[in-house]
Design an enzyme around this catalytic site. Sequence first.
Site, PDB file in Angstrom:
ATOM      1  N   ASP A 225       0.843  -1.193   0.000  1.00  0.00           N
ATOM      2  CA  ASP A 225       0.000   0.000   0.000  1.00  0.00           C
ATOM      3  C   ASP A 225       0.882   1.248   0.000  1.00  0.00           C
ATOM      4  O   ASP A 225       2.045   1.198   0.410  1.00  0.00           O
ATOM      5  CB  ASP A 225      -0.881   0.027   1.256  1.00  0.00           C
ATOM      6  CG  ASP A 225      -1.862  -1.131   1.279  1.00  0.00           C
ATOM      7  OD1 ASP A 225      -2.165  -1.679   0.201  1.00  0.00           O
ATOM      8  OD2 ASP A 225      -2.308  -1.480   2.395  1.00  0.00           O
TER       9      ASP A 225
HETATM   10  N1  URA Z   1      -1.206  -5.922   3.938  1.00  0.00           N
HETATM   11  C1  URA Z   1      -1.699  -4.654   3.908  1.00  0.00           C
HETATM   12  O1  URA Z   1      -2.732  -4.389   4.496  1.00  0.00           O
HETATM   13  N2  URA Z   1      -1.023  -3.724   3.231  1.00  0.00           N
HETATM   14  C2  URA Z   1       0.163  -3.952   2.599  1.00  0.00           C
HETATM   15  O2  URA Z   1       0.746  -3.032   2.001  1.00  0.00           O
HETATM   16  C3  URA Z   1       0.654  -5.258   2.636  1.00  0.00           C
HETATM   17  C4  URA Z   1      -0.043  -6.234   3.312  1.00  0.00           C
END
Ligand code: URA
Length: 251
Positions: A106
Amino acid sequence: MAQQRLDKIIASTGRYSRREVKTLVREGRVLVDGRIAASAEDKCDPLTARISVNGEELFYREHTYVMLHKPAGVLSATEDGRGETVLDLLAPEYRKIGLFPVGRLDKDTEGLLLLTDDGALAHDLLAPKKHVDKVYFVRTDGALDDADCKAFVQGITLGDGLECLPAKLEILKSDAQSEALITIHEGKFHQIKRMLASRGKPVVYLKRLSMGSLTLDEGLSKGEYRLLTAEEIKNLRESGQFAQGKAGADK
Ligand code: URA
Protein backbone atom coordinates in the site's frame (compact mmCIF):
# COMPACT_ATOMS: atom_id res chain seq x y z
CA MET A 1 22.44 -19.40 -25.50
CA ALA A 2 20.66 -18.20 -28.64
CA GLN A 3 22.29 -15.35 -30.50
CA GLN A 4 20.86 -11.89 -29.88
CA ARG A 5 21.29 -8.47 -31.43
CA LEU A 6 24.11 -6.41 -30.04
CA ASP A 7 21.88 -3.40 -29.25
CA LYS A 8 19.49 -5.66 -27.30
CA ILE A 9 22.32 -7.24 -25.30
CA ILE A 10 23.98 -3.93 -24.43
CA ALA A 11 20.67 -2.21 -23.60
CA SER A 12 19.75 -5.08 -21.25
CA THR A 13 22.59 -4.08 -18.92
CA GLY A 14 20.66 -0.86 -18.28
CA ARG A 15 23.74 1.24 -19.07
CA TYR A 16 22.76 2.45 -22.55
CA SER A 17 19.55 2.73 -24.55
CA ARG A 18 19.29 0.97 -27.92
CA ARG A 19 19.52 4.36 -29.63
CA GLU A 20 22.74 5.15 -27.72
CA VAL A 21 24.16 1.77 -28.74
CA LYS A 22 23.60 2.62 -32.42
CA THR A 23 25.59 5.83 -32.00
CA LEU A 24 28.34 4.09 -30.04
CA VAL A 25 28.67 1.43 -32.72
CA ARG A 26 28.76 4.07 -35.47
CA GLU A 27 31.57 5.81 -33.59
CA GLY A 28 33.53 2.54 -33.38
CA ARG A 29 33.36 2.43 -29.58
CA VAL A 30 31.87 -1.06 -29.28
CA LEU A 31 34.13 -4.12 -29.51
CA VAL A 32 32.97 -7.73 -29.78
CA ASP A 33 35.69 -10.27 -29.05
CA GLY A 34 38.30 -7.59 -29.62
CA ARG A 35 36.94 -6.44 -33.02
CA ILE A 36 35.09 -3.19 -33.70
CA ALA A 37 31.39 -3.98 -34.16
CA ALA A 38 30.12 -3.16 -37.64
CA SER A 39 26.42 -2.79 -36.82
CA ALA A 40 24.17 -2.59 -33.75
CA GLU A 41 22.11 -5.30 -35.45
CA ASP A 42 24.99 -7.81 -35.50
CA LYS A 43 24.17 -10.93 -33.52
CA CYS A 44 26.26 -12.80 -30.96
CA ASP A 45 25.86 -15.13 -27.98
CA PRO A 46 25.58 -12.86 -24.92
CA LEU A 47 26.98 -15.52 -22.62
CA THR A 48 30.18 -16.17 -24.53
CA ALA A 49 30.95 -12.97 -26.50
CA ARG A 50 33.28 -10.44 -24.84
CA ILE A 51 31.60 -7.09 -25.37
CA SER A 52 33.15 -3.77 -24.39
CA VAL A 53 31.96 -0.20 -24.73
CA ASN A 54 34.43 2.67 -24.49
CA GLY A 55 37.06 0.16 -23.34
CA GLU A 56 34.92 -1.13 -20.45
CA GLU A 57 33.82 -4.77 -20.52
CA LEU A 58 30.09 -5.33 -20.05
CA PHE A 59 28.69 -8.25 -18.15
CA TYR A 60 25.42 -9.52 -19.52
CA ARG A 61 22.67 -10.48 -17.13
CA GLU A 62 19.50 -12.01 -18.37
CA HIS A 63 17.37 -10.42 -15.66
CA THR A 64 17.71 -7.63 -13.13
CA TYR A 65 16.68 -7.92 -9.48
CA VAL A 66 16.48 -4.80 -7.31
CA MET A 67 15.77 -4.70 -3.57
CA LEU A 68 14.13 -1.39 -2.64
CA HIS A 69 13.42 -0.07 0.85
CA LYS A 70 10.06 1.42 -0.07
CA PRO A 71 9.21 4.60 1.82
CA ALA A 72 5.63 5.58 2.67
CA GLY A 73 3.95 7.92 0.19
CA VAL A 74 5.10 6.13 -2.99
CA LEU A 75 2.93 3.88 -5.16
CA SER A 76 3.92 0.27 -5.99
CA ALA A 77 3.23 0.76 -9.68
CA THR A 78 5.27 1.24 -12.82
CA GLU A 79 3.44 4.38 -13.87
CA ASP A 80 0.69 6.44 -12.38
CA GLY A 81 -0.55 9.85 -13.36
CA ARG A 82 -1.52 10.54 -9.75
CA GLY A 83 1.80 10.39 -7.95
CA GLU A 84 5.34 9.19 -7.48
CA THR A 85 5.91 5.49 -8.13
CA VAL A 86 8.63 3.16 -6.93
CA LEU A 87 10.21 3.32 -10.40
CA ASP A 88 10.70 7.06 -9.96
CA LEU A 89 13.08 6.24 -7.08
CA LEU A 90 15.45 4.35 -9.39
CA ALA A 91 18.30 5.77 -11.48
CA PRO A 92 17.38 6.34 -15.17
CA GLU A 93 19.22 3.20 -16.36
CA TYR A 94 16.89 1.06 -14.24
CA ARG A 95 13.73 2.80 -15.43
CA LYS A 96 13.95 1.68 -19.04
CA ILE A 97 14.56 -2.06 -18.73
CA GLY A 98 11.05 -3.26 -17.92
CA LEU A 99 11.28 -3.66 -14.14
CA PHE A 100 8.04 -4.09 -12.22
CA PRO A 101 7.28 -4.55 -8.51
CA VAL A 102 6.72 -8.14 -7.36
CA GLY A 103 3.43 -7.67 -5.53
CA ARG A 104 2.07 -4.43 -4.20
CA LEU A 105 2.56 -2.65 -0.93
CA ASP A 106 0.00 0.00 0.00
CA LYS A 107 1.04 3.62 -0.47
CA ASP A 108 1.56 4.05 3.29
CA THR A 109 3.37 0.70 3.77
CA GLU A 110 7.16 0.68 4.00
CA GLY A 111 9.81 -1.95 3.62
CA LEU A 112 10.97 -4.67 1.28
CA LEU A 113 9.93 -4.41 -2.34
CA LEU A 114 11.53 -6.53 -5.04
CA LEU A 115 11.60 -5.11 -8.57
CA THR A 116 12.52 -7.35 -11.47
CA ASP A 117 11.95 -8.09 -15.14
CA ASP A 118 11.87 -11.85 -14.40
CA GLY A 119 8.20 -12.73 -14.90
CA ALA A 120 8.69 -16.42 -14.07
CA LEU A 121 10.22 -15.70 -10.66
CA ALA A 122 7.56 -13.07 -9.92
CA HIS A 123 4.89 -15.63 -10.74
CA ASP A 124 6.48 -18.21 -8.43
CA LEU A 125 6.63 -15.73 -5.57
CA LEU A 126 3.11 -14.38 -6.02
CA ALA A 127 0.94 -17.29 -7.14
CA PRO A 128 -1.54 -17.93 -4.30
CA LYS A 129 -0.93 -21.69 -4.54
CA LYS A 130 2.77 -21.22 -3.84
CA HIS A 131 2.19 -19.87 -0.31
CA VAL A 132 5.46 -17.94 -0.07
CA ASP A 133 5.91 -16.48 3.45
CA LYS A 134 5.81 -12.71 3.82
CA VAL A 135 6.77 -11.24 7.19
CA TYR A 136 5.61 -7.80 8.33
CA PHE A 137 6.27 -5.63 11.35
CA VAL A 138 3.07 -3.98 12.49
CA ARG A 139 2.01 -1.38 15.04
CA THR A 140 -1.66 -1.33 16.03
CA ASP A 141 -4.04 0.80 17.99
CA GLY A 142 -5.24 -1.47 20.82
CA ALA A 143 -3.67 -4.24 22.89
CA LEU A 144 -2.96 -7.45 20.97
CA ASP A 145 -3.55 -10.63 23.00
CA ASP A 146 -3.55 -14.44 22.88
CA ALA A 147 -7.07 -14.48 21.41
CA ASP A 148 -5.72 -12.55 18.41
CA CYS A 149 -2.87 -15.06 17.99
CA LYS A 150 -5.36 -17.96 18.06
CA ALA A 151 -7.62 -16.24 15.54
CA PHE A 152 -4.66 -15.79 13.16
CA VAL A 153 -3.71 -19.47 13.44
CA GLN A 154 -7.29 -20.55 12.79
CA GLY A 155 -7.64 -18.25 9.78
CA ILE A 156 -9.25 -14.83 10.00
CA THR A 157 -12.53 -14.13 8.22
CA LEU A 158 -12.48 -10.58 6.86
CA GLY A 159 -15.35 -8.13 7.18
CA ASP A 160 -16.67 -9.04 3.70
CA GLY A 161 -16.67 -12.78 4.54
CA LEU A 162 -13.42 -13.56 2.69
CA GLU A 163 -11.43 -16.26 4.49
CA CYS A 164 -7.69 -15.93 4.99
CA LEU A 165 -5.26 -18.81 5.20
CA PRO A 166 -3.87 -19.56 8.67
CA ALA A 167 -1.25 -16.94 9.56
CA LYS A 168 1.12 -16.23 12.44
CA LEU A 169 0.93 -13.32 14.88
CA GLU A 170 3.89 -12.92 17.26
CA ILE A 171 3.29 -10.17 19.79
CA LEU A 172 6.39 -8.09 20.58
CA LYS A 173 4.65 -5.52 22.76
CA SER A 174 1.06 -5.44 24.03
CA ASP A 175 -0.11 -2.00 25.05
CA ALA A 176 -2.50 0.77 23.98
CA GLN A 177 -0.27 0.71 20.89
CA SER A 178 0.98 -2.83 20.28
CA GLU A 179 3.77 -4.18 18.10
CA ALA A 180 3.95 -7.56 16.41
CA LEU A 181 5.40 -9.65 13.62
CA ILE A 182 2.89 -11.15 11.20
CA THR A 183 3.59 -13.92 8.71
CA ILE A 184 1.13 -14.43 5.86
CA HIS A 185 1.35 -16.75 2.85
CA GLU A 186 -0.92 -14.92 0.42
CA GLY A 187 -1.50 -11.35 -0.68
CA LYS A 188 -5.12 -10.26 -0.56
CA PHE A 189 -5.85 -6.56 -1.01
CA HIS A 190 -5.00 -4.63 2.22
CA GLN A 191 -4.78 -8.05 3.86
CA ILE A 192 -3.03 -7.25 7.12
CA LYS A 193 -4.97 -4.04 7.67
CA ARG A 194 -8.22 -5.92 7.12
CA MET A 195 -7.17 -8.87 9.33
CA LEU A 196 -6.41 -6.57 12.22
CA ALA A 197 -9.46 -4.37 11.58
CA SER A 198 -11.56 -7.53 11.96
CA ARG A 199 -10.02 -7.90 15.45
CA GLY A 200 -10.85 -4.25 16.27
CA LYS A 201 -7.14 -3.28 16.36
CA PRO A 202 -6.43 -1.04 13.39
CA VAL A 203 -2.96 -0.83 11.86
CA VAL A 204 -1.15 2.46 12.39
CA TYR A 205 2.20 1.41 10.85
CA LEU A 206 3.16 -1.43 8.53
CA LYS A 207 6.54 -2.50 7.18
CA ARG A 208 7.42 -5.62 5.15
CA LEU A 209 10.57 -7.31 6.42
CA SER A 210 10.89 -10.35 4.17
CA MET A 211 9.46 -12.31 1.27
CA GLY A 212 10.48 -15.95 1.00
CA SER A 213 14.21 -16.08 1.68
CA LEU A 214 14.74 -12.40 0.85
CA THR A 215 15.14 -10.13 3.87
CA LEU A 216 15.21 -6.33 3.77
CA ASP A 217 18.80 -5.12 4.00
CA GLU A 218 18.65 -2.80 7.01
CA GLY A 219 21.69 -1.00 5.58
CA LEU A 220 19.29 0.50 3.02
CA SER A 221 17.63 3.70 4.20
CA LYS A 222 14.09 4.43 3.06
CA GLY A 223 14.09 5.09 -0.68
CA GLU A 224 17.47 3.37 -1.20
CA TYR A 225 17.96 0.22 -3.28
CA ARG A 226 20.59 -2.22 -4.44
CA LEU A 227 20.91 -5.17 -6.80
CA LEU A 228 20.37 -8.61 -5.30
CA THR A 229 23.48 -10.74 -4.85
CA ALA A 230 23.83 -13.99 -6.81
CA GLU A 231 23.23 -15.89 -3.55
CA GLU A 232 20.00 -13.97 -2.84
CA ILE A 233 18.70 -14.68 -6.36
CA LYS A 234 19.49 -18.39 -6.03
CA ASN A 235 17.81 -18.62 -2.62
CA LEU A 236 14.78 -16.69 -3.81
CA ARG A 237 14.32 -19.05 -6.75
CA GLU A 238 14.46 -21.93 -4.29
CA SER A 239 11.88 -20.19 -2.01
CA GLY A 240 9.46 -20.09 -4.94
CA GLN A 241 10.11 -23.70 -5.89
CA PHE A 242 10.05 -25.00 -2.33
CA ALA A 243 6.86 -23.09 -1.63
CA GLN A 244 5.31 -24.74 -4.68
CA GLY A 245 6.10 -28.17 -3.19
CA LYS A 246 4.66 -27.07 0.14
CA ALA A 247 1.46 -25.88 -1.51
CA GLY A 248 1.28 -29.12 -3.46
CA ALA A 249 1.50 -31.07 -0.22
CA ASP A 250 -1.43 -29.06 1.17
CA LYS A 251 -3.75 -30.18 -1.62
N1 URA B 1 -1.21 -5.92 3.94
C1 URA B 1 -1.70 -4.65 3.91
O1 URA B 1 -2.73 -4.39 4.50
N2 URA B 1 -1.02 -3.72 3.23
C2 URA B 1 0.16 -3.95 2.60
O2 URA B 1 0.75 -3.03 2.00
C3 URA B 1 0.65 -5.26 2.64
C4 URA B 1 -0.04 -6.23 3.31
